[in-house]
Design a protein around this motif. Structure first.
Motif, PDB file in Angstrom:
ATOM      1  N   PRO A   1       0.855  -1.146  -0.040  1.00 19.55           N
ATOM      2  CA  PRO A   1      -0.005   0.101  -0.008  1.00 19.55           C
ATOM      3  C   PRO A   1       0.811   1.362   0.046  1.00 19.55           C
TER       4      PRO A   1
ATOM      5  N   LYS B   1      -9.575  -0.775  -4.247  1.00 19.77           N
ATOM      6  CA  LYS B   1      -9.267   0.317  -5.029  1.00 19.77           C
ATOM      7  C   LYS B   1      -7.860   0.083  -5.246  1.00 19.77           C
ATOM      8  N   ASN B   2      -6.886  -0.239  -4.315  1.00 20.67           N
ATOM      9  CA  ASN B   2      -5.565  -0.325  -4.513  1.00 20.67           C
ATOM     10  C   ASN B   2      -5.293  -1.476  -5.618  1.00 20.67           C
ATOM     11  N   TYR B   3      -6.039  -2.460  -5.370  1.00 21.62           N
ATOM     12  CA  TYR B   3      -5.878  -3.701  -6.508  1.00 21.62           C
ATOM     13  C   TYR B   3      -6.040  -2.943  -7.860  1.00 21.62           C
TER      14      TYR B   3
ATOM     15  N   ARG C   1     -11.073  -0.187   0.210  1.00 22.86           N
ATOM     16  CA  ARG C   1      -9.842   0.503  -0.039  1.00 22.86           C
ATOM     17  C   ARG C   1      -8.923  -0.490  -0.702  1.00 22.86           C
TER      18      ARG C   1
ATOM     19  N   SER D   1      -2.417  -4.622   3.318  1.00 22.13           N
ATOM     20  CA  SER D   1      -2.507  -3.536   4.083  1.00 22.13           C
ATOM     21  C   SER D   1      -1.023  -3.398   4.743  1.00 22.13           C
TER      22      SER D   1
END
Lengths: 404, 266
Positions: free
Chosen positions: B156, B196-198, B193, B179
């Motif tokens: 992250p 979203k990062n993925y 979240r 995380s």
């Protein structure tokens, strides 16, 4: 053989990957830590060139840590050993009782600058833990100290200091329950909290930036010593600088200003604990806590267990910078046993007023071995880098007394 | 063998589910038991990951530390691991096997010798936790030359600029750390979240297989099923610890757990 660069600070002699001499150091860390350590590197490079920050550092060193530590001749010991002149750079006289005070204070200052509110550090002998706890309190930071359960019990006075200063002491019960496990656990804590926590690694070990910050901070010792030598001798005399080595933070500070001198002029001698001695027993290079370094391992590459009566020396690895100094031939390394360190303490405290902790007692042991073989014109300086009170219990157990 | 990792993702995609990837520590709690566990769960797995135990693991949480400790106590050595991989691949030649470990174990053995040995016994991929980009360039190249997938990690904290570089030098699989944490702690971020990062990673290069790991359990796995693959490690290691403590057979217990995990994503 690796060649050192002249006129380049030792900490800056790395390549863009953080390697010294293509061999030591680097950044062997989890991806999660990459960005935080890059940010920290950038911040540190800015701060070390920032006059305001340097002024602040010097202010803290002077008014919070008590300013210049004394440098004096040990007349009785010199007479007793009948060889070289023996001098003491008594770093233990600092407020904070050990060289870790510089390093802890600088880390707290950097943490403040970074805007992070939490600071975490590892400790073995408790000197770094204690100083970090005090610096954190002074600068209003929340502090966590990771410490092996074996060390918590053998360095109880320092643990009390940490707790009294408001730090949380996190007991580490894995592995050998000593410094190596405390550092691992502290790094794990950082991996999980690097968004709000500053990592203060307790010695000149770890990824590139951590050892740089450490050695930069402790170099105050040699800046003072250089001035004190010139004041005393009118020049830098032919010297041997003897320092104990655990991770190696005090030695790097003690030697920093003298690296460029010829070794026939200023010889650098590091003294490890006999059963935690990667530099003086030809250990292999291994990756430990983020960096390649001389480190004790088993045949499979697992990190070896060590033994030392001294919690601060009970560590299988060594600073990558000491790997560089060893391979370049600039410093030489030897070791002393528990017994030899205790005997040194006994003799020193009988003849002189200083009370070294177990760590510098190892350096004193080498000094006692060496001095009688040398001439009167030779000058030996020992870094007395820690106060003995924290080891009072161990000294009483081992020697039957602790001198007044 | 060369494309077995890619194939595993293709199969899962065809079935409209993420690939299920297990992580256990080789030699936990004994050499034979760890092989039995893996053999038993492999029918529900798409890819198997085996950890190489190391006694100074700076990125592992308590569960995997316990597993590694047990394995080391029982005397596992790197050469045993290679032998066990060979035995596993003998019965399950098409099941991709990824070894995961800390660089010290490889460095001590010798990079080239290690990779050669991996190739010889049938290792399909390697994850080296503390050999991050760009320091891993040469090593990854060496893997590629030997048809071994070097799995790059993205965290992250990884910036988009760095992400692009990592993806560019990556092979067929990328590992996304869910995380900011060590392995096995509860998910610190919301599922939203994490996804979203993925998606940020997938958008850069849609054809790369991206798996999510760290903190995935029976409870969270179904919410993340839109990923290409999901790694469950600590939850399995925890189950082994529990089984041993309760004097139950870890093979049956872990098999049941993996079956449950699989059911949540099909």
């Amino acid at each position: 053989m690796i060649k050192l660069k002249k006129k380049t600070p030792l900490i800056d002699q790395h390549d863009k990957f953080g390697f010294y001499g293509n061999k030591f150091g680097g950044n062997y860390c989890a991806e999660t830590m990459r960005k935080p350590i890059e940010d920290l590197s950038r911040l540190f490079e800015k701060l070390r060139r920032d006059r305001k920050f340097l002024k602040k550092r010097d202010h803290y060193f002077k008014h919070y840590l008590g300013g210049e530590t004394p440098f004096f001749k040990l007349e009785n010991l010199t007479r007793h050993l009948g060889g070289a002149q023996i001098w003491c750079k008594d770093v233990s006289a600092i407020n904070g009782d050990a060289h870790k005070a510089y390093h802890a204070t600088v880390n707290a200052l950097i943490c403040k600058e970074s805007g992070k509110r939490y600071i975490a550090g590892d400790t073995g002998a408790g000197m770094f833990g204690k100083n970090l706890a005090m610096a954190a309190k002074k600068m209003n930071l929340k502090c966590k100290i990771f410490m092996g359960t074996k060390d918590i019990s053998r360095q109880a006075p320092n643990v009390k200091f940490m707790r009294d200063a408001g730090a949380e002491v996190v007991p580490v019960d894995s592995g050998s329950k000593t410094l190596v496990d405390a550092v691992s656990e502290c790094m794990r804590h950082y991996v999980s909290n690097c968004d709000n926590t500053h990592l203060a690694v307790g010695s000149a070990i770890g990824c590139n930036i951590f050892l740089k910050i450490c050695a930069w901070s402790t170099s105050q010792i040699s800046r003072e010593l250089k001035k004190q030598l010139i004041k005393e001798f009118g020049e830098i005399p032919k010297l041997k600088l003897i320092n104990v080595i655990g991770g190696g933070s005090s030695a790097l500070g003690f030697w920093n200003e003298f690296i460029d001198f010829d070794k026939k002029h200023v010889e650098l001698i590091g003294v490890e604990a006999k059963y935690a001695a990667p530099l003086s027993t030809n250990a292999k290079v291994a990756i430990l806590h983020g960096a390649a370094q001389y480190c004790l391992t088993d045949k499979e590459g697992q990190i070896a267990e060590t033994h030392s009566l001294s919690a601060g020396l009970d560590y299988p690895g060594s600073s990558p910078l000491h790997g560089l100094l060893k391979d370049s031939g600039r410093a030489r390394y030897t070791n002393a046993s528990d017994k030899e360190a205790l005997a040194a303490f006994k003799l020193i405290t009988k003849l002189e007023d200083i009370r070294p902790s177990l760590e510098p007692a190892h350096a004193w042991s080498e000094c006692i071995r060496l001095a009688p073989k040398l001439k009167k014109s030779d000058v030996l300086v020992v870094n007395n880098c820690g106060k003995g009170y924290k080891d009072k219990k161990i000294y009483i157990e081992q020697l039957g007394y602790y001198p007044k | 063998m060369k494309n077995s990792i890619n194939n595993a993702f293709k199969v899962a995609k065809k079935e409209n589910r993420p690939a299920l990837i297990s992580y256990t520590v080789c030699g936990d709690n004994t050499k034979d038991k760890s092989l039995q566990i893996l053999n038993s769960i492999s029918k529900d797995l798409d890819i198997a990951e085996w950890g190489i135990p190391h006694n100074c693991p700076t990125a592992d949480g308590k569960d995997i530390q316990n597993s590694s400790y047990r394995a080391l106590q029982n005397g596992i050595r790197l050469n045993d691991i290679f032998k066990l991989v060979k035995r596993f691949k003998k019965t399950k030649p098409s099941k991709p096997m990824i070894l995961m470990g800390y660089y010290q174990m490889i460095f001590n053995y010798g990079d080239k010798k290690f990779i050669r040995k991996c190739k010889e016994v049938g290792v399909d991929g390697l994850i080296v936790v503390d050999l991050s980009f760009p320091d891993n360039k040469n090593f990854a190249e060496l893997c590629k030359k030997n048809s071994i997938c070097f799995v790059q990690l993205i965290a992250p904290t990884t910036t988009v600029k760095r992400m692009k570089e990592i993806i560019k030098s990556s092979h067929e699989m990328i590992y996304m750390i869910s995380s900011i944490s060590t392995t096995g702690s509860a998910l610190k971020y919301s599922i939203k979240r994490i996804i979203k990062n993925y998606n940020v990673i997938k958008k850069i290069k849609p054809s790369k297989n991206v798996v999510i790991g760290f903190g995935i359990t029976e409870k969270t796995i179904s919410n993340l099923r839109s990923a290409d693959g999901l790694v469950v490690g600590s939850a399995i290691c925890r189950e082994i610890t529990r089984s041993l403590k309760d004097r139950q057979n870890p093979v049956t217990n872990v098999s049941k757990l993996v079956r449950k995990l699989k059911n949540k994503i099909i």
